[in-house]
Design an enzyme around this catalytic site. Sequence first.
Site, short mmCIF file in Angstrom:
data_model
loop_
_atom_site.label_atom_id
_atom_site.label_comp_id
_atom_site.label_asym_id
_atom_site.label_seq_id
_atom_site.Cartn_x
_atom_site.Cartn_y
_atom_site.Cartn_z
N ARG A 51 23.50 63.13 67.71
CA ARG A 51 23.16 62.67 69.09
C ARG A 51 23.40 61.30 69.17
O ARG A 51 23.80 60.70 70.33
CB ARG A 51 21.54 62.82 69.28
CG ARG A 51 20.86 63.69 70.06
CD ARG A 51 19.84 64.27 69.44
NE ARG A 51 19.91 64.60 67.95
CZ ARG A 51 20.61 65.63 67.85
NH1 ARG A 51 20.74 66.77 68.37
NH2 ARG A 51 20.70 66.18 66.45
N LYS A 80 36.56 51.28 50.35
CA LYS A 80 37.22 50.53 49.51
C LYS A 80 36.60 49.33 48.99
O LYS A 80 37.22 48.49 48.18
CB LYS A 80 38.58 49.99 50.29
CG LYS A 80 39.32 50.97 50.86
CD LYS A 80 40.75 50.39 51.46
CE LYS A 80 41.46 51.64 52.13
NZ LYS A 80 42.38 50.78 53.13
C1 NCD Z 1 16.72 60.58 63.86
C2 NCD Z 1 17.09 59.59 63.12
O1 NCD Z 1 18.53 59.50 62.92
O2 NCD Z 1 16.34 58.74 62.48
N1 NCD Z 1 17.83 61.21 64.91
C3 NCD Z 1 18.29 60.55 65.77
O3 NCD Z 1 19.00 59.60 66.06
N2 NCD Z 1 17.93 61.49 67.22
C4 NCD Z 1 15.66 61.64 63.68
C5 NCD Z 1 16.24 62.24 62.33
O4 NCD Z 1 17.28 62.22 61.85
O5 NCD Z 1 15.40 63.07 61.90
#
Ligand code: NCD
Length: 308
Positions: A51, A80
């Site tokens: 996302r 590296k």
């Molecule tokens: C979150 C994250 O990366 O902290 N995800 C995200 O960015 N939508 C939540 C998760 O990974 O659980």
Amino acid sequence: MRHLMSPLDFSVEELEKLLNLADDIGKNPKKYAHTCDDKRLATLFYEPSTRTRLSFEAAMMNLGGKVLGFSSAGSSSASKGESVADTIRVVSCYADICAMRHPKEGAPLVASMASSIPVINAGDGGHQHPTQTLTDLLTIRSLKGRLDNLTIGLCGDLKFGRTVHSLIEALVLRYSNVKFVLISPEELRVPSYIREDILEKNNVEFEEVERLEDALPKLDILYMTRVQKERFFNEEDYVRMKDFYILDKQKMELAKKDMYILHPLPRVNEISTEVDADPRAAYFKQAQYGVYVRMALILTLLEVKLPC
Ligand code: NCD
């Protein structure tokens, strides 16, 4: 030049302006389609993401800009032995703005100090995730019409969940009369710097409970999170914790008719798929708001002249 390391980098007025811009982008996307025609965004992701990385890329493309970058440490020169400071000095020659995700807390801050382009923290270890918080604020404001006077339940991995830490900080320090119900197993309670330095220090009304059922009837928003597998030291503890909470149709009967469910995603088992059809399930809508808010953020940090 400004970077974004924490949601607190913005004052309440600046947050308002940014959320209003995101709102307008959502309503009139065409108006902004060429605002970044000559700009490039670099996405430097040293940790997996779907996302956040794709929504940053979609955001820049929606503004007419271009994107470049890498999606894992293994495919960058980090493998590296290059430091983030050196990487950002080089990337500053190729792009106008960058979003960085890193497993180490503070890595984007180190990068920002060596950078000649704005750096956005796209998640640093278990620490902060400011652009998810901007997404959450826009989602809550759009659904409830306000960011003050709310009772918010945060459920799941409150210890390692960086989205939870950033959201609590922003709501406590930028808005008023927000109450929290912190729902987690004993081992996954919020870290003491959040409990003591943010909640207690600011006299915020909050309670820590283990049972989701006890909390549900009081909430205006339920923010579900997954147990952060990658931050556990051993598999056994993760397996013991992973299905501690499962929100299903039956539990949703305990919730108010206008209580919305948010989740930063990815979801594992903590929300049963049968809940997706409930009009209170807002987590996929939230992902859409994430694109609008990242578009607004890119325009703001690049100080682009906005179309009238
Ligand atoms: C979150 C994250 O990366 O902290 N995800 C995200 O960015 N939508 C939540 C998760 O990974 O659980």
